[in-house]
Enzyme design. Structure first.
Site, PDB file in Angstrom:
ATOM      1  N   THR A 186       0.900  -1.230  -0.089  1.00 17.86           N
ATOM      2  CA  THR A 186      -0.038  -0.136   0.206  1.00 17.86           C
ATOM      3  C   THR A 186       0.887   1.065  -0.069  1.00 17.86           C
ATOM      4  O   THR A 186       2.056   1.207   0.882  1.00 17.86           O
ATOM      5  CB  THR A 186      -0.840  -0.122   1.251  1.00 17.86           C
ATOM      6  N   GLU A 331      -5.839  -3.790  -0.763  1.00 19.56           N
ATOM      7  CA  GLU A 331      -6.101  -4.787   0.159  1.00 19.56           C
ATOM      8  C   GLU A 331      -7.356  -5.679  -0.531  1.00 19.56           C
ATOM      9  O   GLU A 331      -7.820  -6.759   0.094  1.00 19.56           O
ATOM     10  CB  GLU A 331      -6.372  -4.340   1.450  1.00 19.56           C
ATOM     11  N   LYS A 439     -15.216  17.541  10.727  1.00 11.50           N
ATOM     12  CA  LYS A 439     -16.305  17.449  11.754  1.00 11.50           C
ATOM     13  C   LYS A 439     -16.248  19.006  12.295  1.00 11.50           C
ATOM     14  O   LYS A 439     -15.627  19.575  13.123  1.00 11.50           O
ATOM     15  CB  LYS A 439     -15.593  16.434  12.878  1.00 11.50           C
ATOM     16  N   TRP A 444     -20.940  16.023  10.248  1.00 12.50           N
ATOM     17  CA  TRP A 444     -19.817  15.732   9.544  1.00 12.50           C
ATOM     18  C   TRP A 444     -19.912  16.371   8.077  1.00 12.50           C
ATOM     19  O   TRP A 444     -21.053  16.224   7.381  1.00 12.50           O
ATOM     20  CB  TRP A 444     -19.553  14.090   9.322  1.00 12.50           C
TER      21      TRP A 444
END
Lengths: 541, 541
Positions: A186, A331, A439, A444
């Site tokens: 990654t 992944e 936030k 959000w």
């Protein structure tokens, strides 16, 4: 009671054997580092893959040993895909856009025995070879004549001299389908990269699934341009699904500029192309002023980051190309969802279809997904409620290579780090990265929503939204913008552009114009670096 | 070294879970035995499958126990597909077109514990139930009210009363993916039928493969009419691949006449239909005199026996429907090849494309095939040389249920009993069955070639070519013909029809007109019975 079916492991070698036997004259076209166009076919790739396997045998590489590549998309890289994995070794594709120290760190961590590199990357190898303690053999992907005489790299051979002298016959070994086949790290934005270690089984299942009509819809009639690199999550598995179907492959090498990509699409009758939004942006930027059109391109799959609606519109309305949104991760091998419409959506008006097209799409069979709140409780699939996105399935990792970072799973589910909604029809939409969501006053704000609106403005080339500390609201959104060349737009004009498109409290507090936004090795905006750059920035009073 | 991917077995239960979660409102429409049209969806089928699983638990059926069905294509049969296999039992689909004694023989051989049947087949059950020694429970696929009071069948329950009282929640068990999932007996023309015992793994891999763009190309936008029966090789796996993609399913029940099938296609927006040639012949025979057209049908897959070129022409030229030739066998789950063109064929003139379309098609990835001569030597893939066709792959049987008939494999390859050619592009063409090929003076004559020419004659409804003993040439071909209603054609006209279409020595020596040709339980011509009927026939001098 067990069934009485033949016991055949799912092995990558069977893909290249199938392609050779049933699609031997299927074309593989590559723009080489040398600059020319190289033409070969599946039968020749198969023969040369067997030569690679024999050459690795001759070096006594053991089952499971890692063979690294630092290479563009091209036929030699394809031969390594099958020769290395097919013979039981692990293909470790390294991202050359990482900084040299990281490349050396990854090669050491993976304990690579062999490293094959395109000549483009010779300067990197010259810089790092002494730090790569496990690499016994360096292979330059070139003809013997092109091999540098005095590079100072020990045991350096040319690919053609190395494998070219081997016989073209080879019996692919048969082994456990759960054996490791390839390794991809990654591009972790924080901490060291971690490796995803794919298996033959996961690769074959992913190849079947990704070729389905509702996914990449790959057939023997396709000519596929994977702009998405083979050094990053196996080019979304396209080399495997192309072999599985006998499709033609067109490799762009290192030339990803708009003109080079456009020429290749037209010259090779490309029907399907896959890449990240930034590459398509370069392509459209090249085509627009010249009034160019596509003659064969039917569809593109766009992934890697959220795709601006303006680009989906442009592809469809101006170029007749269907843009399919995809979502995946290293992944996940990488595909998790693809955004193809259902039957009931086909009669909807264009703007309602667009609302669906903007989502990341439906889960592919094999991938199970759910969204959960902070307490891990599943959230409703109503298209409104967001939660952390968790996935599981046979092509999802259960842990990282060498157990780095401990067990990532939560009750058997892999947490993606994405925040998403899922609607009643199963369409998932990423609203943000868990770490990028802003936030503000207990609510959000999706940084991606804010960016997409900015990207629809004609003067904006690139936009990033980040949260900045605010004494009362905790965080407030700020928009960072790169203007298009010669475009003129003011802070106030941009902020006014949000009116009616988003709730007032979600509109950014400020706009910062910059020359460039830092991009990572896979073309994604690096918001952590942007936040560092804006460390001293203060919100307007 | 093993990969580090999640270890998830490929289980049939995951198909219905996927369909429920992502395609819950996807339609399942059935023409019922009762005559009406019944509508349900994937979510409801999933719930009721769980009720079936619980009902089997309540009867203490063990893992691997066989649950038989004698049923048309319909939603209850679909629920049994998932409820029986998903809970770890084995779904044994019995062909109701077999004679009752054979059905009883098969039920005993399979040691069925439960037998579920459509009310259409009550007379069969009344006749055989006393001979079925292992069946403990008889389930009539009907409402409680419709259950016959005095059928004399012990432990007879209605399906709705039996499973309807169970809770709709159930945790599907997780077990070895190689566990048996379903059982289907071949309709062996000689000797007793033999059982193919599929596994969860083979079923899922077949479902992935058969939905691919170059195979049945199944997507969530499809409305699929499987005319091919669920009691024979799982309706070519369509119930599974439909769940895998969320496609709409349209079940014709027992009404396979042209009018009923046509009405269903039009009413339910069918895009894709699959069946054997005889069903399509009935459909065209219904449509032609009325001048009917299709409004949504795009493609049909035709298999089970070779398809007459005239039918492929009619579908494409008169109805705009793409006919895809398929080939498979009970022992192959069943799909082995499908005839979709390659890119390089798309620009060929129609008649050259037709030559390719007439072939059985290219191997699907997962199936490996070869042709061998009498000595087992592989023959060239030149499209001319014929040989016995052998196959292998993860959805091919390795032996029959209970080891009947010994090991059928030859060095790991399954001999199909077909004689075929394979061309350089991998397209396989069946030239005959090993037992039907006519051996005349040391040369082989394909009975299928001779029949296809006859079928192109406007007066011929059905034609069979069989070999008749000849003192000099060993065998000579004779054509057996069923004329179309009111059509008039003479022996000499038909023989003259062969001129220029086939070598002179391959032209039949005689034509025999009959009222009907015997058909087997799956609609195939039974040439062995035809040979018996013509036992006293003598060739013209």
């Amino acid at each position: 009671m067990l069934g009485l079916m033949q016991d055949q492991p799912l092995l990558i070698s069977s893909l290249i054997e199938f392609a050779e036997k049933h699609h031997g004259d299927g074309e593989i076209v590559s723009r080489r580092v040398e600059g020319d166009i190289h033409r070969t076919d599946w039968a020749t790739v198969a023969k040369r893959s067997r030569q690679v396997a024999r050459a690795l045998d001759a070096w006594s590489l053991a089952h499971g040993d890692r063979v690294a590549t630092l290479a563009w998309n091209g036929y030699r890289h394809l031969e390594l895909y099958f020769g290395v994995s097919g013979s039981g070794r692990v293909l470790h594709t390294i991202n050359p856009r990482l900084i040299p120290e990281q490349i050396a760190w990854i090669a050491n961590h993976a304990e690579d025995q062999v490293l094959c590199f395109d000549m483009t990357f010779l300067p990197i190898i010259e810089k790092i070879h002494a730090q790569c303690h496990t690499v016994r053999h360096w292979v330059a992907l070139c003809e013997a004549e092109a091999l540098p005489k005095d590079a100072g790299i020990p045991n350096l051979v040319s690919y053609e001299a190395w494998m070219g002298s081997q016989p073209q016959t080879y019996d692919w070994p048969v082994f456990d389908e759960n054996s490791a086949s390839s390794l991809c790290y990654t591009s972790g934005t924080t901490g060291n990269p971690k490796g995803a270690l794919y298996s033959h089984r996961s690769t074959i299942l992913h190849a079947y699934a990704s070729a389905l009509p509702d996914v990449m819809a790959i057939s023997a009639r396709d000519s596929i341009l994977p702009v998405v690199p083979m050094f990053h999550v196996n080019a979304w598995g396209i080399p495997y699904s192309a072999a599985l179907t006998g499709a033609k492959l067109v490799f762009p090498g290192g030339q990803l500029d708009g003109q080079s990509v456009y020429e290749l699409i037209e010259a090779e009758g490309v029907t399907f192309a896959a890449g990240v939004p930034t590459v398509w942006q370069m392509l459209l930027t090249h085509m627009l002023p010249k009034g160019l059109k596509f003659s064969t391109l039917q569809r593109t799959v766009i992934g890697g980051s959220a795709c601006p609606p303006a680009m989906i519109d442009a592809f469809r309305d101006d170029y007749g190309v269907d843009v399919l949104h995809a979502w995946g991760m290293t992944e996940l091998s990488p595909l998790g969802t693809l955004c193809t419409l259902k039957n009931k959506h086909l009669k909807l008006p264009a703007e309602q279809q667009m609302k669906i097209r903007l989502k990341q799409g439906r889960a592919i069979y094999g991938i199970d997904m759910k969204i959960v709140n902070d307490q891990g409780q599943p959230q409703p699939h109503d298209g409104q409620t967001y939660g952390d996105l968790l996935v599981r399935g046979p092509w999802v990792i259960r842990e990282y290579f060498k157990g780095e970072g401990g067990s990532p799973l939560q009750d058997g589910w892999f947490p993606t780090g994405d925040v998403a909604t899922i609607d009643a029809d199963g369409f998932m939409q990423i609203t943000d990265r868990t770490k990028d969501v802003i936030k503000s006053g207990g609510e959000w704000i999706s940084s991606i929503d804010v960016e997409n609106i900015a990207m629809a403005h004609p003067s904006v080339a690139m936009a990033a939204c980040i949260g900045v500390f605010h004494p009362k609201w905790d965080e407030r959104p700020v928009l960072v913008v790169v203007k298009k060349p010669d475009a003129a737009v003011s802070r106030d004009e941009l902020l006014a552009f949000y009116e009616g498109k988003i709730a007032k409290w979600q509109v950014p507090d400020d706009v910062i114009f910059v020359d460039a936004i830092p991009l990572g090795a896979t073309g994604k905006m690096q918001k952590n670096r942007l936040r560092e750059q804006l460390h001293d920035y203060k919100l307007p009073a």
